[in-house]
Design a protein around this motif. Structure first.
Motif, mmCIF file in Angstrom:
data_model
loop_
_atom_site.group_PDB
_atom_site.id
_atom_site.type_symbol
_atom_site.label_atom_id
_atom_site.label_comp_id
_atom_site.label_asym_id
_atom_site.label_seq_id
_atom_site.Cartn_x
_atom_site.Cartn_y
_atom_site.Cartn_z
ATOM 1 N N MET A 48 0.656 -1.601 0.186
ATOM 2 C CA MET A 48 -0.052 -0.420 -0.154
ATOM 3 C C MET A 48 0.397 1.259 -0.032
ATOM 4 N N VAL A 49 0.084 2.139 -0.413
ATOM 5 C CA VAL A 49 0.793 3.652 -0.709
ATOM 6 C C VAL A 49 0.236 4.379 -0.102
ATOM 7 N N VAL A 50 0.666 5.889 0.489
ATOM 8 C CA VAL A 50 0.231 6.396 1.021
ATOM 9 C C VAL A 50 0.736 8.068 1.099
ATOM 10 N N GLN A 51 0.203 8.089 0.207
ATOM 11 C CA GLN A 51 0.987 10.475 -0.287
ATOM 12 C C GLN A 51 0.460 11.242 0.623
ATOM 13 N N VAL A 52 0.995 12.081 1.866
ATOM 14 C CA VAL A 52 -0.027 13.559 2.274
ATOM 15 C C VAL A 52 1.382 14.374 1.582
ATOM 16 N N TYR A 53 -0.315 15.510 1.405
ATOM 17 C CA TYR A 53 0.090 17.282 0.847
ATOM 18 C C TYR A 53 -0.240 17.375 1.926
ATOM 19 N N VAL A 54 0.011 18.298 2.462
ATOM 20 C CA VAL A 54 -0.854 19.392 3.942
ATOM 21 C C VAL A 54 -1.623 18.574 3.854
ATOM 22 N N ASP A 55 -2.864 18.844 3.873
ATOM 23 C CA ASP A 55 -4.673 18.188 4.194
ATOM 24 C C ASP A 55 -4.526 17.417 3.369
ATOM 25 N N LYS B 168 -0.986 -2.094 -16.740
ATOM 26 C CA LYS B 168 -0.536 -3.177 -15.458
ATOM 27 C C LYS B 168 -0.111 -3.760 -15.998
ATOM 28 N N ASP B 169 -0.370 -4.516 -17.239
ATOM 29 C CA ASP B 169 0.421 -5.823 -17.757
ATOM 30 C C ASP B 169 1.440 -5.232 -18.021
ATOM 31 N N GLY C 262 -2.830 4.060 -2.012
ATOM 32 C CA GLY C 262 -3.474 3.098 -3.884
ATOM 33 C C GLY C 262 -2.939 1.649 -2.663
ATOM 34 N N SER C 263 -4.137 1.089 -3.231
ATOM 35 C CA SER C 263 -3.313 -0.396 -2.757
ATOM 36 C C SER C 263 -3.875 -1.796 -4.145
ATOM 37 N N ILE C 264 -3.046 -2.518 -4.455
ATOM 38 C CA ILE C 264 -3.270 -3.496 -5.230
ATOM 39 C C ILE C 264 -4.779 -4.684 -4.404
ATOM 40 N N SER C 265 -4.522 -4.192 -2.572
ATOM 41 C CA SER C 265 -5.792 -4.899 -2.224
ATOM 42 C C SER C 265 -6.676 -4.022 -1.948
ATOM 43 N N GLN C 266 -8.002 -4.297 -1.828
ATOM 44 C CA GLN C 266 -9.197 -3.245 -1.780
ATOM 45 C C GLN C 266 -9.393 -3.434 -0.342
#
Length: 242
Positions: A1-8, A159-160, A13-17
């Motif tokens: 999972m990838v998380v990006q924070v910019y101010v507020d 994706k491929d 996103g993630s490949i796992s729901q």
């Protein structure tokens, strides 16, 4: 999972729901926040997600750039820069508004976030921000005219693909007329998707084509090693090729 924070603002996103749902619940339980759903627009970048990948562009920003600098009615240019005429310091040239010139350069530099085809020409024009001349301003306007005709350009990430990391680099020799320094350029692919690119004047004057290309190769290797380490930290380690 990838998380990006910019101010507020938080983009994740993630490949796992399941992980996405768990992250949403954790954050909403802890903080008062709104969920806007699938990412479509972020810091001037437009994102369109499809079943086979995503498209990233700055179409809206590009259109506003052409409008702000009053070139909507101008004829589009087929290339961002002349292939026969090189920019020089042009000491005897007519002075132009420095603030306007720097504003154009800054706007175009942000556009290179999704337009690798602009990196070289914008980088060359950016060298003359200290004392811009009419010839430099005409070169920058040509880039914007090129943008006007290529607003629909975007980057497609499929994706491929594989996790193979590949880099390409090259350099001219003494291409900068004023100090005879060379310019290095490179682009980097993760599988069949280009994920990074650069174009930069070298810090020293090369005495041969071999030396200029060696410097470019060193810069490319440094970028590849950093990218490989980042992939390794995320569990996607791979060996680079050049």
């Amino acid at each position: 999972m990838v998380v990006q924070v910019y101010v507020d603002v938080i983009v994740f996103g993630s490949i796992s729901q399941k992980k996405v749902d768990g992250f949403v619940k954790m954050m909403t339980d802890e903080f008062e926040m709104s969920i806007f759903g699938e990412l479509n627009f972020f810091l001037g970048l437009q994102v369109k997600q499809t079943d086979d990948g995503m498209f990233i562009s700055q179409r809206k920003y590009a259109r506003s750039l052409v409008r702000i600098f009053e070139l909507v009615g101008s004829k589009s240019a087929k290339t961002p820069m002349s292939t026969t005429t090189k920019l020089i310091r042009d000491e005897d040239g007519e002075d132009v508004d420095t603030k306007l010139y720097r504003g154009m350069i800054g706007s175009l530099l942000y556009l290179t976030a999704s337009r690798p085809d602009l990196c070289l020409s914008v980088g060359i024009c950016a060298r003359y921000q200290a004392k811009p001349k009419k010839s430099h301003l005409q070169a920058v306007k040509r880039i914007i005219k090129y943008v006007k005709g290529t607003v629909e350009y975007d980057l497609h990430y499929t994706k491929d693909t594989s996790s193979e990391l590949v880099g390409f680099c090259d350099a001219d020799w003494g291409g900068h007329t004023d100090d005879r320094r060379s310019t290095s350029g490179g682009c980097f692919f993760l599988g069949n998707n280009m994920v990074a690119w650069h174009s930069k004047k070298q810090n020293s004057t090369s005495l041969s084509t071999t030396e200029a290309k060696y410097i470019a190769l060193g810069s490319c290797c440094a970028q590849l090693m950093w990218m490989r380490q980042t992939l390794s930290d995320s569990g996607k380690g791979t060996g680079p090729e050049m």
